[in-house]
Design a protein around this motif. Sequence first.
Motif, PDB file in Angstrom:
ATOM      1  N   TRP A   1       0.829  -1.205   0.000  1.00 62.87           N
ATOM      2  CA  TRP A   1       0.000   0.000   0.000  1.00 62.87           C
ATOM      3  C   TRP A   1       0.870   1.264   0.000  1.00 62.87           C
ATOM      4  O   TRP A   1       0.541   2.257  -0.649  1.00 62.87           O
ATOM      5  CB  TRP A   1      -0.934   0.014   1.213  1.00 62.87           C
ATOM      6  CG  TRP A   1      -1.886   1.169   1.153  1.00 62.87           C
ATOM      7  CD1 TRP A   1      -1.746   2.385   1.777  1.00 62.87           C
ATOM      8  CD2 TRP A   1      -3.089   1.253   0.382  1.00 62.87           C
ATOM      9  NE1 TRP A   1      -2.791   3.207   1.452  1.00 62.87           N
ATOM     10  CE2 TRP A   1      -3.634   2.538   0.602  1.00 62.87           C
ATOM     11  CE3 TRP A   1      -3.757   0.361  -0.452  1.00 62.87           C
ATOM     12  CZ2 TRP A   1      -4.816   2.954   0.001  1.00 62.87           C
ATOM     13  CZ3 TRP A   1      -4.938   0.780  -1.050  1.00 62.87           C
ATOM     14  CH2 TRP A   1      -5.444   2.056  -0.824  1.00 62.87           C
TER      15      TRP A   1
ATOM     16  N   THR B   1       0.612   4.056  -2.804  1.00 66.02           N
ATOM     17  CA  THR B   1       0.244   5.430  -2.434  1.00 66.02           C
ATOM     18  C   THR B   1       1.318   6.441  -2.817  1.00 66.02           C
ATOM     19  O   THR B   1       1.017   7.515  -3.349  1.00 66.02           O
ATOM     20  CB  THR B   1      -0.023   5.513  -0.919  1.00 66.02           C
ATOM     21  OG1 THR B   1      -1.056   4.594  -0.577  1.00 66.02           O
ATOM     22  CG2 THR B   1      -0.442   6.919  -0.518  1.00 66.02           C
TER      23      THR B   1
ATOM     24  N   LEU C   1       2.226  13.834  -0.437  1.00 60.63           N
ATOM     25  CA  LEU C   1       1.187  12.954  -0.982  1.00 60.63           C
ATOM     26  C   LEU C   1       0.651  13.579  -2.252  1.00 60.63           C
ATOM     27  O   LEU C   1       0.211  14.742  -2.233  1.00 60.63           O
ATOM     28  CB  LEU C   1       0.068  12.763   0.048  1.00 60.63           C
ATOM     29  CG  LEU C   1      -1.106  11.878  -0.401  1.00 60.63           C
ATOM     30  CD1 LEU C   1      -0.646  10.457  -0.653  1.00 60.63           C
ATOM     31  CD2 LEU C   1      -2.223  11.913   0.641  1.00 60.63           C
ATOM     32  N   ASP C   2       0.683  12.828  -3.347  1.00 68.32           N
ATOM     33  CA  ASP C   2       0.229  13.335  -4.655  1.00 68.32           C
ATOM     34  C   ASP C   2       0.936  14.628  -5.039  1.00 68.32           C
ATOM     35  O   ASP C   2       0.313  15.573  -5.567  1.00 68.32           O
ATOM     36  CB  ASP C   2      -1.290  13.556  -4.638  1.00 68.32           C
ATOM     37  CG  ASP C   2      -2.064  12.260  -4.467  1.00 68.32           C
ATOM     38  OD1 ASP C   2      -1.536  11.207  -4.877  1.00 68.32           O
ATOM     39  OD2 ASP C   2      -3.170  12.292  -3.915  1.00 68.32           O
TER      40      ASP C   2
ATOM     41  N   ASP D   1     -10.266   8.315   5.349  1.00 73.84           N
ATOM     42  CA  ASP D   1      -8.971   8.350   4.690  1.00 73.84           C
ATOM     43  C   ASP D   1      -7.872   7.813   5.595  1.00 73.84           C
ATOM     44  O   ASP D   1      -6.942   7.144   5.138  1.00 73.84           O
ATOM     45  CB  ASP D   1      -8.624   9.795   4.277  1.00 73.84           C
ATOM     46  CG  ASP D   1      -9.381  10.225   3.031  1.00 73.84           C
ATOM     47  OD1 ASP D   1      -9.911   9.352   2.328  1.00 73.84           O
ATOM     48  OD2 ASP D   1      -9.440  11.437   2.773  1.00 73.84           O
TER      49      ASP D   1
ATOM     50  N   ASN E   1      -5.342   6.988   2.723  1.00 75.67           N
ATOM     51  CA  ASN E   1      -5.186   8.065   1.744  1.00 75.67           C
ATOM     52  C   ASN E   1      -4.745   9.351   2.444  1.00 75.67           C
ATOM     53  O   ASN E   1      -5.407  10.385   2.382  1.00 75.67           O
ATOM     54  CB  ASN E   1      -6.498   8.284   0.996  1.00 75.67           C
ATOM     55  CG  ASN E   1      -6.349   9.257  -0.157  1.00 75.67           C
ATOM     56  OD1 ASN E   1      -5.263   9.390  -0.731  1.00 75.67           O
ATOM     57  ND2 ASN E   1      -7.418   9.965  -0.489  1.00 75.67           N
TER      58      ASN E   1
ATOM     59  N   SER F   1      -1.891   3.233   6.290  1.00 73.82           N
ATOM     60  CA  SER F   1      -3.119   2.450   6.152  1.00 73.82           C
ATOM     61  C   SER F   1      -3.345   1.570   7.374  1.00 73.82           C
ATOM     62  O   SER F   1      -2.717   0.520   7.536  1.00 73.82           O
ATOM     63  CB  SER F   1      -3.077   1.579   4.885  1.00 73.82           C
ATOM     64  OG  SER F   1      -4.243   0.772   4.821  1.00 73.82           O
TER      65      SER F   1
END
Length: 290
Positions: free
Chosen positions: A14, A18, A122-123, A144, A149, A158
Amino acid sequence: MADVIIALIPASAWGVYTFGWSAFYTIMACILTSVGAEFLYQKLMKKKATPYDLSAFLTGLLLALNLPAGTPWWLPIIGSLFAIIVVKQVYGGLGQNFMNPALGARVFLLISFATQMSTFTLDGVTGATPLALLREGTTTDLKDMFFGNIGGTIGEVSTLMLLIGAAYLLIKKVISWRIPVMYLGSFAIFIVLFGGHGCDINYLAAQLCGGGLMLGAFFMATDYVTSPITPMGQIIFGVVLGILTGIFRVFGGSAEGVSYAIIFSNLLVPLIEKVTIPMAFGKGRVKDGK
């Protein structure tokens, strides 16, 4: 060792899903450096090389899961060298270390390279972790946090994946329920009493899902080498962990606290075992000097 590594696969996968390839590179750097450092140290010290016992592999994996994705390439290498050589091999190798090598290295990196260790992306967006937001009074999305997330270290984001791995370890009886259950239970009680939000379920759940609590409770506090072996000792150890983590999170300067709580509790293990070890049959304590 193999079962713990298998149990960490969901959280590791994960983390890579991610955070992308940077998480994969960090994991590989930690594992390869840990295994290589242990092999070279043992060869140089003319000891039996033990790369196949998987302990160095597990140390590298645990350290990687405690690091942010996208850290500089040299950070996992320095951390892995510290974990294997300073925390583990200098004290005699597997079974002789007094604290968890991966956590010892994480705390070393936190103190030495605070900026790199506290930058979470993140992102493509760098931001605070949910725990830091909670500390500032900002609400967080519990869904989330549970599914992963959110920003954080590679392996802690997670809760669901960590619980899947924890269930595997409990079903296989690799770990006992005592330490993680007492850890999480005493921490929850502490947060209700002193967290400033009373019995607010959302706040309590966010504290339980946030940071490295689940990763620490099931995968590092339960380390056979650095935790008590007696059932009562494991219960006391878990309660101490929960109280210390609560103190660090509520009254400390950081929103986290799991790593410090486990390391401090590791230092108390000899004392906990001394007062909880069963008396041998036919032996008794001396009373009234007789």
